[in-house]
Write a protein that holds these residues in place. Structure first.
Motif, PDB file in Angstrom:
ATOM      1  N   VAL A   1     -60.093  -9.808 -41.086  1.00  0.00           N
ATOM      2  CA  VAL A   1     -61.445 -10.245 -41.181  1.00  0.00           C
ATOM      3  C   VAL A   1     -62.319  -8.210 -41.269  1.00  0.00           C
ATOM      4  CG1 VAL A   1     -63.555 -10.508 -40.673  1.00  0.00           C
ATOM      5  CG2 VAL A   1     -61.328 -11.769 -39.979  1.00  0.00           C
ATOM      6  N   SER A   2     -63.074  -8.299 -42.713  1.00  0.00           N
ATOM      7  CA  SER A   2     -63.818  -6.860 -42.856  1.00  0.00           C
ATOM      8  C   SER A   2     -65.509  -6.949 -42.254  1.00  0.00           C
ATOM      9  CB  SER A   2     -63.632  -6.725 -44.073  1.00  0.00           C
ATOM     10  OG  SER A   2     -64.608  -7.652 -45.260  1.00  0.00           O
ATOM     11  N   LEU A   3     -66.236  -5.957 -42.387  1.00  0.00           N
ATOM     12  CA  LEU A   3     -67.732  -6.063 -41.725  1.00  0.00           C
ATOM     13  C   LEU A   3     -68.161  -6.807 -43.051  1.00  0.00           C
ATOM     14  CD1 LEU A   3     -70.115  -4.636 -40.418  1.00  0.00           C
ATOM     15  CD2 LEU A   3     -69.678  -2.873 -41.994  1.00  0.00           C
ATOM     16  N   GLU A   4     -67.668  -6.143 -44.852  1.00  0.00           N
ATOM     17  CA  GLU A   4     -67.988  -7.256 -45.634  1.00  0.00           C
ATOM     18  C   GLU A   4     -68.119  -8.887 -44.857  1.00  0.00           C
ATOM     19  OE1 GLU A   4     -67.788  -7.544 -50.417  1.00  0.00           O
ATOM     20  OE2 GLU A   4     -66.019  -7.090 -49.117  1.00  0.00           O
TER      21      GLU A   4
ATOM     22  N   VAL B   1     -59.548 -15.350 -34.968  1.00  0.00           N
ATOM     23  CA  VAL B   1     -59.299 -15.851 -36.120  1.00  0.00           C
ATOM     24  C   VAL B   1     -58.992 -15.394 -37.964  1.00  0.00           C
ATOM     25  CG1 VAL B   1     -61.125 -17.881 -34.770  1.00  0.00           C
ATOM     26  CG2 VAL B   1     -61.947 -15.916 -36.798  1.00  0.00           C
ATOM     27  N   GLN B   2     -58.659 -16.532 -38.158  1.00  0.00           N
ATOM     28  CA  GLN B   2     -58.526 -15.683 -39.457  1.00  0.00           C
ATOM     29  C   GLN B   2     -59.039 -15.625 -40.314  1.00  0.00           C
ATOM     30  OE1 GLN B   2     -54.930 -14.840 -39.387  1.00  0.00           O
ATOM     31  NE2 GLN B   2     -54.684 -14.905 -37.549  1.00  0.00           N
ATOM     32  N   VAL B   3     -58.749 -15.180 -41.766  1.00  0.00           N
ATOM     33  CA  VAL B   3     -60.070 -15.121 -42.921  1.00  0.00           C
ATOM     34  C   VAL B   3     -59.614 -16.713 -43.215  1.00  0.00           C
ATOM     35  CG1 VAL B   3     -59.940 -14.112 -45.269  1.00  0.00           C
ATOM     36  CG2 VAL B   3     -60.016 -12.941 -43.510  1.00  0.00           C
ATOM     37  N   SER B   4     -58.582 -17.540 -43.952  1.00  0.00           N
ATOM     38  CA  SER B   4     -58.742 -18.769 -44.130  1.00  0.00           C
ATOM     39  C   SER B   4     -59.296 -19.605 -42.864  1.00  0.00           C
ATOM     40  CB  SER B   4     -57.572 -19.262 -44.263  1.00  0.00           C
ATOM     41  OG  SER B   4     -57.084 -19.443 -42.741  1.00  0.00           O
ATOM     42  N   THR B   5     -59.558 -19.170 -41.955  1.00  0.00           N
ATOM     43  CA  THR B   5     -60.996 -20.179 -40.888  1.00  0.00           C
ATOM     44  C   THR B   5     -62.177 -19.526 -41.556  1.00  0.00           C
ATOM     45  OG1 THR B   5     -59.361 -20.523 -39.403  1.00  0.00           O
ATOM     46  CG2 THR B   5     -61.542 -20.755 -38.754  1.00  0.00           C
ATOM     47  N   LEU B   6     -62.936 -18.504 -41.768  1.00  0.00           N
ATOM     48  CA  LEU B   6     -63.719 -18.420 -42.200  1.00  0.00           C
ATOM     49  C   LEU B   6     -64.048 -18.153 -43.507  1.00  0.00           C
ATOM     50  CD1 LEU B   6     -63.931 -14.502 -40.350  1.00  0.00           C
ATOM     51  CD2 LEU B   6     -64.664 -16.754 -39.524  1.00  0.00           C
ATOM     52  N   MET B   7     -63.637 -18.580 -44.203  1.00  0.00           N
ATOM     53  CA  MET B   7     -63.838 -18.997 -45.169  1.00  0.00           C
ATOM     54  C   MET B   7     -63.973 -20.668 -45.210  1.00  0.00           C
ATOM     55  SD  MET B   7     -64.075 -16.079 -47.231  1.00  0.00           S
ATOM     56  CE  MET B   7     -64.687 -15.379 -45.858  1.00  0.00           C
ATOM     57  N   THR B   8     -63.278 -21.446 -44.626  1.00  0.00           N
ATOM     58  CA  THR B   8     -63.409 -22.621 -44.763  1.00  0.00           C
ATOM     59  C   THR B   8     -65.004 -22.547 -43.560  1.00  0.00           C
ATOM     60  OG1 THR B   8     -61.298 -23.008 -44.414  1.00  0.00           O
ATOM     61  CG2 THR B   8     -63.073 -24.718 -43.491  1.00  0.00           C
ATOM     62  N   THR B   9     -65.045 -21.558 -42.912  1.00  0.00           N
ATOM     63  CA  THR B   9     -66.874 -21.998 -42.020  1.00  0.00           C
ATOM     64  C   THR B   9     -67.464 -21.835 -43.519  1.00  0.00           C
ATOM     65  OG1 THR B   9     -65.906 -20.789 -40.247  1.00  0.00           O
ATOM     66  CG2 THR B   9     -67.797 -20.407 -40.895  1.00  0.00           C
ATOM     67  N   LEU B  10     -67.547 -20.812 -44.365  1.00  0.00           N
ATOM     68  CA  LEU B  10     -68.262 -21.226 -45.273  1.00  0.00           C
ATOM     69  C   LEU B  10     -68.681 -21.900 -46.584  1.00  0.00           C
ATOM     70  CD1 LEU B  10     -67.358 -17.282 -47.527  1.00  0.00           C
ATOM     71  CD2 LEU B  10     -69.611 -18.032 -45.898  1.00  0.00           C
TER      72      LEU B  10
ATOM     73  N   PRO C   1     -67.451 -14.732 -54.479  1.00  0.00           N
ATOM     74  CA  PRO C   1     -67.647 -12.934 -54.221  1.00  0.00           C
ATOM     75  C   PRO C   1     -66.344 -12.386 -53.933  1.00  0.00           C
ATOM     76  CG  PRO C   1     -68.796 -14.751 -53.153  1.00  0.00           C
ATOM     77  CD  PRO C   1     -68.112 -15.737 -53.198  1.00  0.00           C
ATOM     78  N   PHE C   2     -65.074 -12.944 -53.110  1.00  0.00           N
ATOM     79  CA  PHE C   2     -64.407 -12.250 -52.603  1.00  0.00           C
ATOM     80  C   PHE C   2     -62.818 -12.355 -53.149  1.00  0.00           C
ATOM     81  CE2 PHE C   2     -66.301 -13.494 -48.623  1.00  0.00           C
ATOM     82  CZ  PHE C   2     -66.960 -11.700 -48.385  1.00  0.00           C
TER      83      PHE C   2
END
Length: 180
Positions: free
Chosen positions: A7-10, A75-84, A174-175
């Motif tokens: 997970v990045s700051l961006e 949490v993983q990036v996939s979870t954050l992208m699903t959050t989006l 965007p990513f």
């Protein structure tokens, strides 16, 4: 590769922006209930400090809150992208006139994150753990708050958490453009 990365700051800033845009935040107009209507004037509103306003003073920056929850929950990036994706769905379901308080984006983000984690993973933290992850300084959400937020979000999303890969890809765009 992208979904398995760190997970990045961006990402944190982007999530904060999207969570902030779900509901417009308006300052609470706090008027003492025991005052007669004739004395309820707007200049008196600024003199009244309620417990809710004091709690709102403790609300951390959304980016700080997201970073803290992500770090503690791992949490993983996939979870954050699903959050989006769930943030976008929620925004489309709410009336454009929907309003919230300073902590509304924090609550919305956390509820979407919890549903994302539970939908994608067989083993996810209990809501009491999410409540503890929400603690940033003096701010925190109770287990009761987390339970209610989860139920309300499920209701608002019509209990539909399924999505097609193309829908997820749209919110990751965007990513993804940087790695293509």
């Amino acid at each position: 590769q992208f979904l398995g990365g760190s997970v990045s700051l961006e990402m944190t800033c982007y999530l904060a922006q999207k969570a902030s845009n779900v509901v417009e935040r308006k300052p609470d107009l706090c008027i003492p209930i025991n005052q007669p209507p004739s004395t309820r004037q707007s200049d008196r509103v600024s003199e009244v400090i309620t417990a809710r306003e004091q709690l709102d003073d403790q609300v951390p920056l959304l980016e700080t809150f997201i970073s803290s929850v992500v770090r503690q929950s791992n949490v993983q990036v996939s979870t954050l992208m699903t959050t989006l994706l769930y943030l976008a769905r929620l925004r489309s379901k709410l009336a454009p006139t929907a309003e919230g308080t300073r902590s509304t984006p924090h609550r919305i983000f956390l509820a979407c994150l919890i549903l994302s984690e539970k939908f994608l993973n067989d083993f996810s933290p209990y809501n009491k753990h999410w409540a503890s992850y929400s603690r940033v300084g003096e701010f925190s959400l109770s287990n009761f708050d987390v339970n209610i937020m989860e139920k309300q979000l499920l209701f608002l999303l019509d209990w539909n958490l399924k999505f097609e890969p193309s829908e997820l890809e749209q919110h990751c765009e965007p990513f993804l453009t940087r790695i293509r």
